[in-house]
Design a protein around this motif. Structure first.
Motif, short mmCIF file in Angstrom:
data_model
loop_
_atom_site.label_atom_id
_atom_site.label_comp_id
_atom_site.label_asym_id
_atom_site.label_seq_id
_atom_site.Cartn_x
_atom_site.Cartn_y
_atom_site.Cartn_z
N MET A 15 0.58 -1.20 -0.04
CA MET A 15 0.16 0.39 0.49
C MET A 15 1.10 1.42 0.00
O MET A 15 -0.18 2.50 -0.07
CB MET A 15 -0.80 0.26 1.37
CG MET A 15 -2.09 -0.73 1.08
SD MET A 15 -3.15 -0.51 -0.23
CE MET A 15 -3.81 0.15 0.37
N ILE A 16 2.11 1.47 0.28
CA ILE A 16 3.29 2.31 0.42
C ILE A 16 3.54 2.86 -1.32
O ILE A 16 2.94 3.79 -1.59
CB ILE A 16 4.53 1.97 0.73
CG1 ILE A 16 4.37 1.78 2.31
CG2 ILE A 16 5.49 3.53 0.64
CD1 ILE A 16 3.79 2.76 3.91
N GLN A 17 3.65 1.72 -2.03
CA GLN A 17 3.95 2.96 -3.21
C GLN A 17 2.95 3.50 -4.42
O GLN A 17 3.22 4.05 -4.78
CB GLN A 17 4.60 1.57 -4.35
CG GLN A 17 5.66 1.45 -5.77
CD GLN A 17 4.64 2.26 -6.69
OE1 GLN A 17 3.46 1.20 -6.84
NE2 GLN A 17 5.03 2.45 -7.21
N SER A 27 4.42 11.80 3.16
CA SER A 27 5.06 11.29 3.76
C SER A 27 3.87 9.94 3.39
O SER A 27 2.63 10.32 3.47
CB SER A 27 5.37 10.81 5.47
OG SER A 27 4.62 11.11 6.14
N VAL A 28 4.22 8.58 3.77
CA VAL A 28 3.17 6.93 3.68
C VAL A 28 4.31 6.26 4.58
O VAL A 28 5.21 6.39 4.69
CB VAL A 28 3.20 6.73 2.44
CG1 VAL A 28 2.39 5.55 2.34
CG2 VAL A 28 2.89 7.69 1.75
N THR A 29 3.63 6.08 5.67
CA THR A 29 3.93 5.06 7.08
C THR A 29 3.55 4.33 6.99
O THR A 29 2.04 3.83 7.12
CB THR A 29 3.96 5.78 8.46
OG1 THR A 29 4.83 7.48 8.45
CG2 THR A 29 4.12 5.23 9.42
N SER A 30 3.56 3.05 6.97
CA SER A 30 3.09 1.74 7.63
C SER A 30 2.46 1.64 8.72
O SER A 30 3.35 2.05 9.17
CB SER A 30 3.65 0.10 6.58
OG SER A 30 4.28 -0.11 5.71
N GLY A 31 1.74 0.93 8.52
CA GLY A 31 1.36 1.09 11.07
C GLY A 31 0.24 0.28 11.01
O GLY A 31 -0.07 -0.69 9.73
N TYR A 32 -0.07 0.57 12.46
CA TYR A 32 -1.23 -0.96 11.94
C TYR A 32 -1.91 0.71 13.54
O TYR A 32 -2.06 1.58 13.95
CB TYR A 32 -1.03 -1.71 14.02
CG TYR A 32 0.13 -2.41 13.85
CD1 TYR A 32 0.50 -3.09 12.56
CD2 TYR A 32 1.58 -1.72 14.07
CE1 TYR A 32 2.09 -3.78 11.64
CE2 TYR A 32 2.91 -2.66 14.13
CZ TYR A 32 3.02 -3.34 12.73
OH TYR A 32 4.76 -4.20 11.90
N THR A 33 -3.39 0.15 13.46
CA THR A 33 -4.44 1.60 13.83
C THR A 33 -5.75 0.20 14.20
O THR A 33 -5.83 -1.12 13.60
CB THR A 33 -4.96 2.35 12.81
OG1 THR A 33 -5.43 3.17 13.56
CG2 THR A 33 -5.74 1.68 11.79
#
Length: 169
Positions: A15-17, A27-33
């Motif tokens: 999902m970043i690219q 910015s694009v940050t991978s994470g958890y929510t």
């Protein structure tokens, strides 16, 4: 002035690219929510015990890239008819969700979802949920910008998604 958007659409590596390469993206940050455990680790989220979903947090300049445009990019990265994962990634931590920060984002997402359903592009219901944003916890460093750090593994992980996108969009 910047704004934030949070999208979940399966493995955050993939999902970043699609967002990172767009104009106006800061910015694009991978994470958890969306879960109930503060500061979860990847291993905890993978265990399906935290309630979290893998997601990306996008900081963008709305003067260059609108939230509406981000939602359109989002739809083109996911299978909106699959509620329990995306492609080879299965389980609630991979479910497709648009997390809204403000009511205006909610309204845009709902209108876009309705338009996608009415478009007839998919013969099954659009099941992507639209939910209020919760605390977002950045993933471990090795998950950030994975497509740049590990291009071969990224391409392997992205193959099924890429085939779906090519066929449906």
């Amino acid at each position: 002035m910047s704004e934030k958007a949070i999208f979940a659409g399966g493995c955050f590596w993939c999902m970043i690219q699609p967002f990172d390469t767009q104009p106006g993206i800061i910015s694009v940050t991978s994470g958890y929510t969306g879960g109930h455990v503060p500061n979860p680790t990847y291993e905890q989220v993978r265990s399906h015990t935290t309630g979290h979903t893998e997601a990306v947090e996008i900081v963008f300049d709305p003067e260059i890239m609108s939230y509406e445009q981000l939602v359109e990019i989002y739809w083109q990265q996911t299978d909106p008819t699959d509620a329990m994962g995306q492609f080879e990634d299965r389980g609630d931590n991979y479910r497709p969700v648009i997390f809204y920060m403000i009511e205006q984002q909610k309204a845009i997402a709902e209108k876009s979802k309705e338009a996608l359903q009415e478009s007839g592009r998919f013969d099954q219901p659009i099941v992507t949920t639209i939910e209020p944003a919760a605390a977002f916890y950045p993933a471990e460093d090795y998950h950030q910008n994975f497509y740049q750090k590990e291009p071969e593994r990224y391409n392997q992980a992205h193959t099924e998604r890429a085939n779906f996108i090519e066929k449906n969009w």
